[in-house]
Write a protein that holds these residues in place. Structure first.
Motif, mmCIF file in Angstrom:
data_model
loop_
_atom_site.group_PDB
_atom_site.id
_atom_site.type_symbol
_atom_site.label_atom_id
_atom_site.label_comp_id
_atom_site.label_asym_id
_atom_site.label_seq_id
_atom_site.Cartn_x
_atom_site.Cartn_y
_atom_site.Cartn_z
ATOM 1 N N LEU A 194 0.824 -1.213 0.000
ATOM 2 C CA LEU A 194 0.000 0.000 0.000
ATOM 3 C C LEU A 194 0.858 1.263 0.000
ATOM 4 C CD1 LEU A 194 -2.788 -1.042 2.524
ATOM 5 C CD2 LEU A 194 -2.998 -0.855 0.024
ATOM 6 N N ALA A 195 1.961 1.244 0.703
ATOM 7 C CA ALA A 195 2.851 2.401 0.717
ATOM 8 C C ALA A 195 3.460 2.636 -0.660
ATOM 9 C CB ALA A 195 3.957 2.209 1.763
ATOM 10 N N SER A 196 3.648 1.555 -1.391
ATOM 11 C CA SER A 196 4.249 1.645 -2.723
ATOM 12 C C SER A 196 3.266 2.110 -3.795
ATOM 13 C CB SER A 196 4.823 0.277 -3.104
ATOM 14 O OG SER A 196 5.265 0.265 -4.428
ATOM 15 N N VAL A 197 2.042 1.542 -3.777
ATOM 16 C CA VAL A 197 1.100 1.808 -4.879
ATOM 17 C C VAL A 197 -0.061 2.710 -4.502
ATOM 18 C CG1 VAL A 197 1.674 -0.376 -6.000
ATOM 19 C CG2 VAL A 197 -0.336 -0.237 -4.523
ATOM 20 N N GLY A 198 -0.271 2.938 -3.218
ATOM 21 C CA GLY A 198 -1.382 3.767 -2.786
ATOM 22 C C GLY A 198 -2.597 2.928 -2.427
ATOM 23 N N PRO A 199 -3.689 3.610 -2.046
ATOM 24 C CA PRO A 199 -4.896 2.896 -1.606
ATOM 25 C C PRO A 199 -5.405 1.910 -2.652
ATOM 26 C CG PRO A 199 -5.074 5.243 -1.177
ATOM 27 C CD PRO A 199 -3.844 5.048 -2.018
ATOM 28 N N GLN A 200 -5.914 0.780 -2.161
ATOM 29 C CA GLN A 200 -6.463 -0.252 -3.042
ATOM 30 C C GLN A 200 -7.663 -0.903 -2.376
ATOM 31 O OE1 GLN A 200 -3.404 -3.087 -4.257
ATOM 32 N NE2 GLN A 200 -3.360 -1.906 -6.146
ATOM 33 N N ASN A 201 -8.531 -1.469 -3.213
ATOM 34 C CA ASN A 201 -9.617 -2.247 -2.632
ATOM 35 C C ASN A 201 -9.101 -3.650 -2.309
ATOM 36 O OD1 ASN A 201 -9.894 -3.937 -4.937
ATOM 37 N ND2 ASN A 201 -11.259 -2.463 -5.902
ATOM 38 N N VAL A 202 -9.874 -4.372 -1.523
ATOM 39 C CA VAL A 202 -9.446 -5.693 -1.066
ATOM 40 C C VAL A 202 -9.224 -6.634 -2.245
ATOM 41 C CG1 VAL A 202 -10.170 -7.744 0.223
ATOM 42 C CG2 VAL A 202 -10.425 -5.498 1.249
ATOM 43 N N SER A 203 -10.052 -6.551 -3.264
ATOM 44 C CA SER A 203 -9.894 -7.445 -4.425
ATOM 45 C C SER A 203 -8.558 -7.223 -5.117
ATOM 46 C CB SER A 203 -11.023 -7.226 -5.424
ATOM 47 O OG SER A 203 -12.255 -7.542 -4.842
ATOM 48 N N ALA A 204 -8.193 -5.968 -5.337
ATOM 49 C CA ALA A 204 -6.915 -5.663 -5.996
ATOM 50 C C ALA A 204 -5.751 -6.103 -5.115
ATOM 51 C CB ALA A 204 -6.825 -4.177 -6.306
ATOM 52 N N LEU A 205 -5.886 -5.881 -3.824
ATOM 53 C CA LEU A 205 -4.845 -6.280 -2.884
ATOM 54 C C LEU A 205 -4.684 -7.797 -2.879
ATOM 55 C CD1 LEU A 205 -2.927 -4.991 -0.831
ATOM 56 C CD2 LEU A 205 -4.764 -5.113 0.846
ATOM 57 N N ALA A 206 -5.788 -8.514 -2.846
ATOM 58 C CA ALA A 206 -5.747 -9.982 -2.864
ATOM 59 C C ALA A 206 -5.113 -10.487 -4.156
ATOM 60 C CB ALA A 206 -7.151 -10.546 -2.694
ATOM 61 N N ALA A 207 -5.470 -9.879 -5.275
ATOM 62 C CA ALA A 207 -4.911 -10.301 -6.561
ATOM 63 C C ALA A 207 -3.405 -10.067 -6.595
ATOM 64 C CB ALA A 207 -5.597 -9.563 -7.703
#
Length: 157
Positions: free
Chosen positions: A54-67
């Motif tokens: 998250l620090a690298s790419v910025g805010p994400q939704n759970v689906s994107a994070l899981a992927a």
């Protein structure tokens, strides 16, 4: 060099790689558990990886994070819920989907992540103190290539 000799050499190298990666994972975990400093224990492994991403790419939704992390969405949801309880991340409405939320690190989460990262960097500095700067650069580049190949392999086809 014959094709057979090249194939034998490659098979031996792949066997050595398999052994060394297995040892790397075992020693890495043992080192993490055995390190006596508080900084190493500020975050569990999952929280550290999520916060680094998250620090690298910025805010994400759970689906994107899981992927990205190649994990099941329910697993990431549980991890994120625990991190939210600990004040490490915040959820805000997803600007692209009003029904969803995006996850972002809190200042406290970033502070803990930075402390763990600094402690790990010092640890590897100690472990690799006898290595030349060129050898350290080579190791970093090869590990990056390996991680890219592993990431590409783990994506759904």
């Amino acid at each position: 060099m014959t094709d057979e000799h090249t194939a034998d050499r490659d098979e031996l190298a792949l066997g050595r790689i398999e052994t060394e990666v297995a040892l790397l994972m075992r020693f890495g975990e043992a080192t993490r558990r055995g390190t006596g400093t508080t900084e190493h224990r500020l975050l569990d492994r999952a929280a550290y990886v999520i916060l680094r991403h998250l620090a690298s790419v910025g805010p994400q939704n759970v689906s994107a994070l899981a992927a990205k992390l190649n994990l099941d969405g329910s697993t990431v949801t549980r991890q994120v819920s625990a991190m939210q309880r600990d004040g490490l991340i915040a959820r805000t409405p997803d600007p692209t989907d009003g029904r969803g939320t995006v996850i972002s690190p809190t200042p406290a989460g970033l502070q803990r992540m930075a402390a763990v990262q600094a402690a790990r960097t010092r640890l590897y500095g100690d472990i690799l103190a006898a290595w030349s700067p060129d050898d350290r650069d080579s190791l970093a580049a090869l590990l990056h290539r390996l991680n890219q190949a592993l990431e590409s392999r783990s994506r759904p086809r």
